[in-house]
Structures are given as C-alpha cells and as structure tokens.
Design a protein around this motif. Structure first.
Motif, PDB file in Angstrom:
ATOM      1  N   ALA A 118       0.816  -1.210   0.000  1.00 25.40           N
ATOM      2  CA  ALA A 118       0.000   0.000   0.000  1.00 25.40           C
ATOM      3  C   ALA A 118       0.851   1.262   0.000  1.00 25.40           C
ATOM      4  O   ALA A 118       0.528   2.249  -0.691  1.00 25.40           O
ATOM      5  N   GLN A 119       1.931   1.275   0.751  1.00 26.54           N
ATOM      6  CA  GLN A 119       2.791   2.459   0.786  1.00 26.54           C
ATOM      7  C   GLN A 119       3.432   2.711  -0.577  1.00 26.54           C
ATOM      8  O   GLN A 119       3.527   3.863  -1.023  1.00 26.54           O
ATOM      9  N   ALA A 120       3.865   1.637  -1.236  1.00 25.93           N
ATOM     10  CA  ALA A 120       4.435   1.795  -2.572  1.00 25.93           C
ATOM     11  C   ALA A 120       3.386   2.314  -3.555  1.00 25.93           C
ATOM     12  O   ALA A 120       3.655   3.217  -4.357  1.00 25.93           O
ATOM     13  N   LEU A 121       2.191   1.767  -3.486  1.00 23.44           N
ATOM     14  CA  LEU A 121       1.133   2.166  -4.425  1.00 23.44           C
ATOM     15  C   LEU A 121       0.658   3.587  -4.168  1.00 23.44           C
ATOM     16  O   LEU A 121       0.325   4.317  -5.122  1.00 23.44           O
ATOM     17  N   ALA A 122       0.601   4.025  -2.919  1.00 24.29           N
ATOM     18  CA  ALA A 122       0.180   5.394  -2.619  1.00 24.29           C
ATOM     19  C   ALA A 122       1.157   6.403  -3.216  1.00 24.29           C
ATOM     20  O   ALA A 122       0.755   7.483  -3.658  1.00 24.29           O
ATOM     21  N   ARG A 123       2.417   6.042  -3.245  1.00 28.19           N
ATOM     22  CA  ARG A 123       3.422   6.925  -3.841  1.00 28.19           C
ATOM     23  C   ARG A 123       3.350   6.910  -5.361  1.00 28.19           C
ATOM     24  O   ARG A 123       3.488   7.946  -6.016  1.00 28.19           O
ATOM     25  N   LEU A 124       3.092   5.742  -5.940  1.00 23.07           N
ATOM     26  CA  LEU A 124       3.097   5.594  -7.395  1.00 23.07           C
ATOM     27  C   LEU A 124       1.767   5.970  -8.037  1.00 23.07           C
ATOM     28  O   LEU A 124       1.734   6.363  -9.213  1.00 23.07           O
ATOM     29  N   ASN A 125       0.669   5.830  -7.292  1.00 23.71           N
ATOM     30  CA  ASN A 125      -0.684   6.069  -7.834  1.00 23.71           C
ATOM     31  C   ASN A 125      -1.514   6.873  -6.836  1.00 23.71           C
ATOM     32  O   ASN A 125      -2.484   6.355  -6.270  1.00 23.71           O
ATOM     33  N   PRO A 126      -1.185   8.127  -6.585  1.00 21.89           N
ATOM     34  CA  PRO A 126      -1.915   8.888  -5.558  1.00 21.89           C
ATOM     35  C   PRO A 126      -3.392   9.101  -5.879  1.00 21.89           C
ATOM     36  O   PRO A 126      -4.172   9.396  -4.974  1.00 21.89           O
ATOM     37  N   HIS A 127      -3.788   8.927  -7.127  1.00 19.90           N
ATOM     38  CA  HIS A 127      -5.196   9.108  -7.488  1.00 19.90           C
ATOM     39  C   HIS A 127      -5.971   7.781  -7.468  1.00 19.90           C
ATOM     40  O   HIS A 127      -7.119   7.725  -7.895  1.00 19.90           O
ATOM     41  N   MET A 128      -5.343   6.756  -6.954  1.00 15.72           N
ATOM     42  CA  MET A 128      -5.949   5.423  -6.911  1.00 15.72           C
ATOM     43  C   MET A 128      -6.964   5.301  -5.776  1.00 15.72           C
ATOM     44  O   MET A 128      -6.825   5.912  -4.715  1.00 15.72           O
ATOM     45  N   THR A 129      -7.986   4.465  -6.002  1.00 11.46           N
ATOM     46  CA  THR A 129      -8.871   4.019  -4.929  1.00 11.46           C
ATOM     47  C   THR A 129      -8.370   2.656  -4.451  1.00 11.46           C
ATOM     48  O   THR A 129      -8.213   1.738  -5.248  1.00 11.46           O
ATOM     49  N   PHE A 130      -8.115   2.546  -3.161  1.00  7.57           N
ATOM     50  CA  PHE A 130      -7.564   1.319  -2.573  1.00  7.57           C
ATOM     51  C   PHE A 130      -8.646   0.657  -1.729  1.00  7.57           C
ATOM     52  O   PHE A 130      -9.214   1.285  -0.828  1.00  7.57           O
ATOM     53  N   VAL A 131      -8.943  -0.608  -2.044  1.00  6.69           N
ATOM     54  CA  VAL A 131      -9.976  -1.352  -1.314  1.00  6.69           C
ATOM     55  C   VAL A 131      -9.322  -2.567  -0.659  1.00  6.69           C
ATOM     56  O   VAL A 131      -8.707  -3.395  -1.340  1.00  6.69           O
ATOM     57  N   TYR A 132      -9.465  -2.672   0.642  1.00  5.67           N
ATOM     58  CA  TYR A 132      -8.851  -3.755   1.411  1.00  5.67           C
ATOM     59  C   TYR A 132      -9.921  -4.657   2.026  1.00  5.67           C
ATOM     60  O   TYR A 132     -10.863  -4.168   2.656  1.00  5.67           O
ATOM     61  N   VAL A 133      -9.770  -5.960   1.845  1.00  2.00           N
ATOM     62  CA  VAL A 133     -10.697  -6.914   2.451  1.00  2.00           C
ATOM     63  C   VAL A 133     -10.168  -7.299   3.829  1.00  2.00           C
ATOM     64  O   VAL A 133      -9.171  -8.009   3.955  1.00  2.00           O
TER      65      VAL A 133
END
Length: 221
Positions: free
Chosen positions: A96-111
């Motif tokens: 998640a930390q890597a993705l937040a930096r690479l895709n700040p406009h992303m919606t992240f859904v966690y199960v």
C-alpha cells in the motif's frame, strides 16, 4: 478502468477477478502474486512477484492504475502475534505504501473481516492487528480508501477456498448457506457481491470508509 489485484488466487480474490473480467467498464486487470491465476483473458496480465514485502524491482509495472483490490489475507490459527503481524500488517502496508506513492489518485480497497478492532486495544489478537492495519491504510494519501469487513462469505461459480479446513466447512454448509442468507439478510454475502461492491466503490465512492456485510449487499444490489 485499470485495476490492480492482490490475492487473486484466493477465494475472495477469485470472485473479485471474475467480476472484473466480466465488467465491460474494466479495460485491464493486472494481478500481483507468487503464482499465476491460470486464466486466459485478453484484458488480464499476471505479474509473478515472489517477494511481497518489497516492490522496488517492479515499480515500473505498478503505475497507471485507477483502483487496487487487495484480497490477500491469511488465517490467524497457529500463528503468534509477531508472525501474524508480519504476514498481515507488514505485507499489506509494504504494498500500500508503494502504491500510494506511485498512484496517488488510486482508490484502494482492502478486504479485512467482521470483528476487526479499530481501537487496537482488544484482547483478540487477529482483530487487534487487523484494526491497526485498517487505521494505517486510511491514513495513506490515496484518493480514497475503503475497508471491507465481510462476515460469512458464500463462494459461487465453482470457487473454492485454498484452506483445507475452510473447504470442508463450505462443503458442509453449502446446501444451507442460501437459506441462511435469506433468513439473515446482511449477515452473509457472496464472492460475486464482494466483487460487484468493489467495482462500485471504485467508480462512485461510498458514504463511509468501513463497509460491513450489510453495506456490501446494498452496494452490490
């Protein structure tokens, strides 16, 4: 919509992936995991990555996504808190930390799971670790973060759990789960409905970040 998926070979992940591939509004799905999904589809790519705690070597393959559906998880049975933290909190936060930096406009859904302890102070180890993870994910600089907390999940379309004990349990409960869903609406959901709810919040958002089984049923209707 371009979707990134973790845990696509697990029970929930298989259901989510199926809904993504069936959805005409999803242009591309890339899974990340240690093993391939085994599916052949023009809009699917499996990215094999053995080390799920480190992503520096594949950052170039993790950009340009609109949503991440994180369905990767493990049971706490037989694990101490340190081990469970490593394979639940540490593993998820690394991605998640890597993705937040690479895709700040992303919606992240966690199960996550029903009963997760957002106070982080409860006596149940797995619920405490999950709650701490949920809180940490909501602080990351994504466009939006949603936490799914399903309770009992009915697998559909031939999907099976990878965990032997769960497969046995579902085999025993299989004939009565549809009846229980009707008797206790909002307590039991399905792999199909989780997938549809994920796609909906990725597209349109939701009025709260933590979504229980009843919310998932309403979103997917």
């Amino acid at each position: 919509m371009r979707v990134l998926m973790f845990g696509a070979t697990g029970m929930v992940g298989q259901g989510v992936l199926r809904e993504c591939l069936l959805d005409s509004g999803v242009a591309f799905v890339q899974t990340v995991g240690r093993t391939p999904t085994g599916l052949a589809n023009a809009k699917l790519r499996d990215l094999i990555h053995p080390d799920l705690w480190h992503y520096g070597a594949i950052e170039g393959d993790l950009t340009g996504f609109d949503a991440c559906f994180f369905c990767l998880g493990t049971a706490s049975a037989g694990k101490g808190e340190d081990e469970y933290t490593r394979v639940t909190y540490d593993l998820t936060m690394a991605a998640a930390q890597a993705l937040a930096r690479l895709n700040p406009h992303m919606t992240f859904v966690y199960v996550s799971g029903a009963g997760a302890d957002g106070s982080e102070q409860g006596r149940v180890m797995w619920a405490r670790v999950r709650g701490r993870l949920e809180n940490a994910l909501q602080r990351l600089p994504f466009r939006r973060v949603y936490i799914f907390r399903p309770g009992v999940i009915q697998p559909l379309h031939g999907i099976q759990s990878k965990t032997k004990s769960y497969r046995l349990l579902y085999r025993l409960l299989g004939p009565v789960l549809p009846l229980l869903r009707r008797a206790f609406p909002g307590r039991i959901t399905t792999t199909e409905r989780i997938g549809r709810a994920m796609l909906r919040v990725a597209r349109y958002g939701a009025d709260k970040q933590i979504l229980e089984s009843r919310d998932l049923e309403e979103l997917s209707a």
